[in-house]
Scaffold this motif. Structure first.
Motif: not given
Length: 414
Positions: A155-170
Motif C-alpha cells: 500500500w501507499l501512505p496517504a499523500g505519497a506520490d504515485a511513483d513512491a515505493p510502497p509499504m509492505l505489511t506482513w
C-alpha cells in the motif's frame, strides 16, 4: 443488517506542544455495506455527516498497532491490565499509562496470547469525537493481525506520490510487521516470505510496484474492501478503559443489534414460524367456532319451524319459541312457572308455620307480593332460603315480600 466501517487516519507523530485531540478534526473515510462483505457506498465526510447504520466498526491502520506475545497473567479482570503492564513494561517504547492494551479473542490465562498495543490518548480522542457527533463505535479492529495464514499487503501512505515505493505489511503466526520496500530489510526477508501459501494483495496504486518487486501477480484490493475484511475479524480493541459502556437506550440498541445478528437468525426464523402457526391455528379455531354457532342457530330455527309451523319469519328463535309455547300452554289451560297458581303454591309450601294468612296480595307480570309486617328477620330469611332452593327469587322491603321466577329460569321452563 447495515454496517458502517470507519477508517481511522494514521496517527501523526506529534510536534512539541500538539495534542492528540487536535488530530481528530476533519473528515473520516468510511464504507457502508448491507451484508458486511460487499461495498454499498464509500466516501469521506465530517463525523456528524457519517451515514447511519446498525453496526459501526472503526479500523486502525497497520502502523498504529504494536504486537506482543506474552503469557497471559492469571489475574482478576479488575487487575488484569496492571498485570499486563508488569509483563510488557520492558518491551514498550512509551510510558505504560499512555498505551492501551487489547487481548486476542481466544486469550486464556496462563497461555501465550497476542496483545495489541495502541496509543491510548489518540484512540480515545477519535472515539470521543465520533461519539460527540452521535456515532457510537461498537468495535475497533486492526487492519492486520497475527494468523496462521501468511499474508502480505502492499500500500501507499496517504499523500505519497504515485511513483513512491510502497509499504509492505506482513502478517503470519509470528506477528505483524510493516516495512518500506525501499529498504534492504524487506529484500532480505523476501525469500522466506515467498511461500506457496502466502496470499499477496495490493492497493490499485501499489499493484504495479508490488508485482515488479515480487516478480508475480498480486490480487488488487481497495482500501474499502480491506476495511470490510478487517471489520469481519473477531478482534475488538475496545477493552479495559475503552470498553463501551452501554446504558439506557444504548443497552437496548445493543441488545436489538445482537438479536438481529446472524447468530440469532435461526431463533428469529423459528419465532416467526411459531407466530404464523399460532395465527393460522387461531383463525382455524375461530372458523370452527363460527361454524358450530351457525349450526346451533340453524338447529334452533329448524326446531321452531317444525314445532310451530305457523311461524313464517324467524328473527329470534329462542324468544319466539318461548312465546309460542306460552300461547299453547295458555290455550290448553295449563299454568306456567310464572303464573299466579305456581307462585301461590311455592309461597304456601315455604310459609312459616307460626304466621297467619297474608293481609294483602298483589300479582303482576310474574311477581307475587304480599304484606309481611308481622314477620321477623328470621322468618323472612327462612322463607327466602326455602324458595331459593327451588330456583325462586325472594325480595323483602318496606314490610312486603316479593316472590318471582328469574328470567333465565322462567324462559328455560316455559
Amino acid at each position: 443488517m447495515s454496517y458502517l466501517v470507519i477508517q481511522l487516519p494514521a496517527r501523526e507523530r506529534l510536534r512539541p506542544g500538539a495534542t492528540a485531540a487536535a488530530r481528530t478534526a476533519g473528515e473520516y473515510a468510511y464504507v457502508t455495506s448491507a451484508d458486511g462483505r460487499s461495498v454499498a457506498a464509500h466516501g469521506r465526510c465530517a463525523p456528524a455527516l457519517l451515514p447511519k447504520a446498525d453496526t459501526v466498526v472503526a479500523v486502525v491502520a497497520d502502523t498504529d498497532v504494536g504486537w506482543h506475545r506474552p503469557t497471559l497473567p492469571k489475574a482478576p479482570p479488575s487487575k488484569l491490565r496492571a498485570a499486563l503492564v508488569g509483563v510488557l513494561e520492558d518491551a514498550l517504547l512509551d510510558e505504560p499509562d499512555a498505551m492501551h492494551f487489547a487481548l486476542a479473542p481466544d486469550a486464556a490465562a496462563g497461555q501465550p496470547t497476542w496483545v495489541a498495543v495502541v496509543h491510548k490518548g489518540w484512540l480515545a480522542a477519535h472515539l470521543a469525537a465520533l461519539e460527540q457527533a452521535g456515532v457510537v463505535v461498537e468495535r475497533v479492529v486492526p487492519s492486520s493481525w497475527p494468523g496462521d495464514e501468511p499474508q502480505g499487503h502492499f500500500w501507499l501512505p496517504a499523500g505519497a506520490d504515485a511513483d513512491a515505493p510502497p509499504m509492505l505489511t506482513w502478517s503470519d503466526a509470528q506477528g505483524v510487521a510493516t516495512l518500506r520496500l525501499a529498504g534492504g530489510l524487506a529484500r532480505a526477508l523476501q525469500p522466506q516470505w515467498q511461500r506457496e501459501s502466502t496470499r499477496w494483495s495490493a492497493t490499485p496504486a501499489a499493484a504495479a510496484a508490488a508485482e515488479q518487486w515480487l516478480g508475480q501477480p498480486v490480487r488488487v484490493v481497495s482500501d474499502d474492501e480491506r476495511a470490510l475484511q478487517a471489520a469481519r475479524s473477531l478482534w475488538n480493541l475496545r477493552q479495559f478503559d475503552l470498553a463501551p459502556r452501554h446504558r439506557g437506550t444504548r443497552a437496548l440498541r445493543a441488545l436489538a443489534r445482537q438479536l438481529l445478528g446472524p447468530a440469532w437468525r435461526p431463533v428469529r426464523v423459528g419465532l416467526a414460524a411459531l407466530a404464523v402457526v399460532h395465527v393460522v391455528g387461531l383463525n382455524l379455531w375461530a372458523w370452527q367456532q363460527r361454524e358450530a354457532i351457525a349450526e346451533r342457530r340453524q338447529a334452533m330455527v329448524e326446531l321452531l319451524r317444525s314445532t310451530h309451523p305457523q311461524v313464517r319469519s324467524v328473527l329470534d328463535a329462542p324468544l319466539q319459541m318461548q312465546r309460542e309455547t306460552a300461547l299453547l300452554r295458555a290455550s290448553a289451560g295449563r299454568a306456567g312457572d310464572a303464573d299466579l297458581e305456581a307462585l301461590l303454591g311455592a309461597a304456601a309450601a315455604a310459609w312459616p308455620e307460626d304466621q297467619g294468612p297474608a293481609p294483602s296480595l298483589r300479582y303482576e307480570s310474574g311477581r307475587l307480593s304480599f304484606g309481611a309486617a308481622g314477620w321477623s328477620a328470621p322468618h323472612v330469611e327462612a322463607f327466602g332460603q326455602r324458595l331459593r332452593a327451588g330456583g325462586w327469587r325472594v325480595e323483602a322491603a318496606d314490610g312486603r315480600v316479593t316472590v318471582s321466577r328469574p328470567a333465565d329460569a322462567a324462559g328455560g321452563r316455559s
